[in-house]
Design a protein around this motif. Structure first.
Motif, mmCIF file in Angstrom:
data_model
loop_
_atom_site.group_PDB
_atom_site.id
_atom_site.type_symbol
_atom_site.label_atom_id
_atom_site.label_comp_id
_atom_site.label_asym_id
_atom_site.label_seq_id
_atom_site.Cartn_x
_atom_site.Cartn_y
_atom_site.Cartn_z
ATOM 1 N N VAL A 23 0.835 -1.210 0.000
ATOM 2 C CA VAL A 23 0.000 0.000 0.000
ATOM 3 C C VAL A 23 0.869 1.260 0.000
ATOM 4 C CG1 VAL A 23 -1.835 1.246 1.201
ATOM 5 C CG2 VAL A 23 -1.921 -1.233 1.047
ATOM 6 N N LYS A 24 1.977 1.236 0.736
ATOM 7 C CA LYS A 24 2.888 2.387 0.699
ATOM 8 C C LYS A 24 3.459 2.582 -0.706
ATOM 9 C CE LYS A 24 4.337 3.120 5.421
ATOM 10 N NZ LYS A 24 5.490 3.326 6.303
ATOM 11 N N GLY A 25 3.710 1.485 -1.423
ATOM 12 C CA GLY A 25 4.179 1.584 -2.798
ATOM 13 C C GLY A 25 3.158 2.243 -3.715
ATOM 14 N N LEU A 26 1.881 1.987 -3.469
ATOM 15 C CA LEU A 26 0.834 2.666 -4.240
ATOM 16 C C LEU A 26 0.836 4.163 -3.940
ATOM 17 C CD1 LEU A 26 -2.164 0.185 -3.710
ATOM 18 C CD2 LEU A 26 -0.577 0.285 -5.661
ATOM 19 N N GLY A 29 4.104 5.920 -5.312
ATOM 20 C CA GLY A 29 4.314 5.825 -6.754
ATOM 21 C C GLY A 29 5.322 4.787 -7.195
ATOM 22 N N THR A 30 5.912 4.027 -6.275
ATOM 23 C CA THR A 30 6.845 2.982 -6.686
ATOM 24 C C THR A 30 6.129 1.759 -7.242
ATOM 25 O OG1 THR A 30 7.009 2.121 -4.418
ATOM 26 C CG2 THR A 30 8.681 3.732 -5.125
ATOM 27 N N LEU A 31 4.822 1.643 -6.972
ATOM 28 C CA LEU A 31 3.982 0.601 -7.553
ATOM 29 C C LEU A 31 2.864 1.271 -8.335
ATOM 30 C CD1 LEU A 31 3.619 -1.890 -4.559
ATOM 31 C CD2 LEU A 31 5.079 -2.146 -6.572
ATOM 32 N N ALA A 47 -0.674 6.312 3.420
ATOM 33 C CA ALA A 47 -0.755 4.905 3.801
ATOM 34 C C ALA A 47 0.089 4.667 5.035
ATOM 35 C CB ALA A 47 -0.274 4.017 2.659
ATOM 36 N N GLU A 48 -0.528 4.108 6.038
ATOM 37 C CA GLU A 48 0.176 3.659 7.237
ATOM 38 C C GLU A 48 -0.542 2.415 7.731
ATOM 39 O OE1 GLU A 48 -1.512 6.279 10.835
ATOM 40 O OE2 GLU A 48 -0.687 7.507 9.218
#
Length: 156
Positions: A23-26, A29-31, A47-48
């Motif tokens: 979720v942090k990647g979403l 922007g890394t995902l 996201a946390e």
């Protein structure tokens, strides 16, 4: 910050990440974001562990025949933030999907409403079932809609 892209994340790659990493990647922007986010124009902005926020500025493209933002947009924002909140609490090798959700629409949303955010928070995350609630607010903090979800948790 990385520019946002859209698509899906390979299942094998997902298995190697905790739900929070995913979720942090979403959010950063890394995902890639899912393509419905691209279609509707929303973004995962925070996201946390156990909490996710999505945001959008509604436009004329989101209107129903009455001239207000279609309730389906609000439902999608809530489904996304609540489901991702549950995802953020999962270990590597676990996924989730919505079993059911309920949405209450409290105030009309129009393009003039401006930025709206939907915040999902985990209520309980067990081995097989996760529950979360969500709130959609405007920039003044007014509650526009709220909802709850029940998600099935499964091995990926």
């Amino acid at each position: 910050m990385t520019a946002k892209s859209y698509g899906t994340v390979d299942v094998e790659r997902q298995k190697q990440m905790s739900g929070l990493e995913f979720v942090k990647g979403l959010a950063d922007g890394t995902l890639p974001l899912n393509t419905i986010a691209q279609t509707l124009g929303y973004d995962v902005v925070e996201a946390e562990l156990g909490r996710v926020v999505v945001a959008i500025v509604p436009t004329g493209a989101h209107l129903n025949p009455a001239g207000t933002v279609h309730g389906g947009l609000t439902a999608t924002l809530l489904d996304s933030c609540m489901g991702l909140a549950i995802q953020s609490a999962l270990d590597k090798g676990a996924g989730q999907t919505t079993l059911e959700f309920k949405v209450s629409l409290l105030r009309p949303i129009t393009p003039e409403t401006g930025l709206i955010t939907a915040e999902g928070k985990v209520l309980n995350c067990g081995r097989r079932i996760g529950t979360a609630d969500g709130r959609v607010t405007d920039a003044k903090g007014r509650l526009l809609a709220h909802g709850t979800t029940t998600c099935l948790i499964f091995p990926t």
